[in-house]
Design an enzyme around this catalytic site. Sequence first.
Site, PDB file in Angstrom:
ATOM      1  N   ASP A  65      50.424  22.667  18.133  1.00 32.42           N
ATOM      2  CA  ASP A  65      50.646  23.291  16.839  1.00 32.42           C
ATOM      3  C   ASP A  65      50.021  24.525  16.770  1.00 32.42           C
ATOM      4  O   ASP A  65      48.875  24.800  16.504  1.00 32.42           O
ATOM      5  CB  ASP A  65      50.290  22.539  15.546  1.00 32.42           C
ATOM      6  CG  ASP A  65      50.670  22.850  14.313  1.00 32.42           C
ATOM      7  OD1 ASP A  65      51.098  24.395  14.295  1.00 32.42           O
ATOM      8  OD2 ASP A  65      50.671  22.509  13.189  1.00 32.42           O
ATOM      9  N   LYS A 114      54.136  31.721  11.089  1.00 32.39           N
ATOM     10  CA  LYS A 114      53.440  32.886  11.121  1.00 32.39           C
ATOM     11  C   LYS A 114      53.920  34.063  11.312  1.00 32.39           C
ATOM     12  O   LYS A 114      54.967  34.869  10.851  1.00 32.39           O
ATOM     13  CB  LYS A 114      52.054  32.710  11.246  1.00 32.39           C
ATOM     14  CG  LYS A 114      51.255  31.285  10.812  1.00 32.39           C
ATOM     15  CD  LYS A 114      50.912  31.276   9.503  1.00 32.39           C
ATOM     16  CE  LYS A 114      50.127  30.041   8.823  1.00 32.39           C
ATOM     17  NZ  LYS A 114      49.990  30.159   7.351  1.00 32.39           N
ATOM     18  N   TYR A 146      46.240  19.771  10.038  1.00 32.50           N
ATOM     19  CA  TYR A 146      47.301  20.151   8.882  1.00 32.50           C
ATOM     20  C   TYR A 146      48.551  20.735   9.731  1.00 32.50           C
ATOM     21  O   TYR A 146      48.445  21.697  10.634  1.00 32.50           O
ATOM     22  CB  TYR A 146      47.046  21.447   7.747  1.00 32.50           C
ATOM     23  CG  TYR A 146      48.112  21.399   7.005  1.00 32.50           C
ATOM     24  CD1 TYR A 146      48.538  20.544   6.106  1.00 32.50           C
ATOM     25  CD2 TYR A 146      48.901  22.649   7.097  1.00 32.50           C
ATOM     26  CE1 TYR A 146      49.465  20.749   5.059  1.00 32.50           C
ATOM     27  CE2 TYR A 146      49.863  22.803   6.155  1.00 32.50           C
ATOM     28  CZ  TYR A 146      50.256  22.119   5.089  1.00 32.50           C
ATOM     29  OH  TYR A 146      51.362  22.412   4.319  1.00 32.50           O
TER      30      TYR A 146
END
Length: 421
Positions: free
Chosen positions: A231, A259, A138
Amino acid sequence: MNSEKLFEEAKKYIPGGVNSPLRAFKPHPFFVERGEGPYLFDTDGNKYVDYCLAYGPLILGHANPKIVEALDSQAILGTSYGAPTEGEITLAKEVVDRIPCADKVRFVNSGSEATMSAIRAARGFTGRDKIVKFEGAYHGAHDYCLVKQGEGFQSIPDCAGIPLDTTKNTLVIPYNDEEALAALIDAEGENIACIILEVIMGNIGFIPPKPGYLEFLRKITEENGIVLIFDEVITGFRLSRGGAQEYYGITPDMTTLGKIVGGGMPMGAFCGKEEIMDVVAPVGPVYQAGTFSGNPMSVVAGISMLDQLDSQAYANLEEKGSYLRGAMADIVEDLDLDINPVGAGSMYQMYFNPNEILNSADAKASDAERFLVYFKEMLKEGVFIPPSQFECNFLSTTHTIEDLDFTASAIEKALKIAFEK
């Protein structure tokens, strides 16, 4: 029940009653009143030990006092300016110091925006159109990456509303498969701008790279002029001070962050080698912009977060992660269950699957229905984990050994019910 009533009210005004599908589970999600350290408190008066932690960013727990103080101090000065601040430089220096591949960094508003922008920059830098991602990974809710494997290496949309023509330049292969990657590059190498990957696939549970796979990936991308993008929206500043690339000792060309870089506030970033980053406007021809990018609230929270993540914090997280995973392994062995606890550092998951998990297909062979029983029993015991077999769980510096022992006891009870032992 307050949460049930709130959910019914929410459904009148919000699609499905939630603002992210990850928050939906039956019969209804609980509604949060507040968070404190490793705990969540809902509107019905229940307390949970939290291992979701907003899907990763709250590595210092909820309402960290120093971050709250930084936010309070900034709020009275203004929450957004649409103009540069000195804090952006301070945070940028910290990112460049920590992330091995980072010569320069551009702050954005989310992990999704970071991956979208990094892909655009890689295309602008190479002059190529095609990108490679791994099945099940994702990289945010944007059209180029909401894909699944179609015929051959070609992808097809994994979401309604995305035209097939939009995904024609996204190529998809299984993770940890050297032969598939070599074959793809033999066929399409001169057209591929970048390969983007979660070094540890955290949005399908927890799938680490096989030994030697990252080395192979680094070598083949360098040989073919392909930009390698890690990522690290999840692993950045969580797996180690310098993220997964420091943890595994492999340096990519670019990295996406989210995050933790905003201290739990909305934020993302992409960074990389100077020659790539300098294709981004206003220096280069690749346009990227955002009114709230580098907003002062997220910046001060991010500075405070990273300032507290020193070597002692990472040692603390590693110790607690090892402790809980060890307890999980002992419980699985004692109950004679053929399931698979996995993890590293402050990340973990329990695959309801007896086999080694190397890619998305392996993970999806897990017993998701039985996992849902386990999730609901954990919730009854006062432990909140993401309500999916295909998400990762996280620890914070605020979890205590007592919390972990409490959690281990809940895991044993939940597994006995899930497997009717």
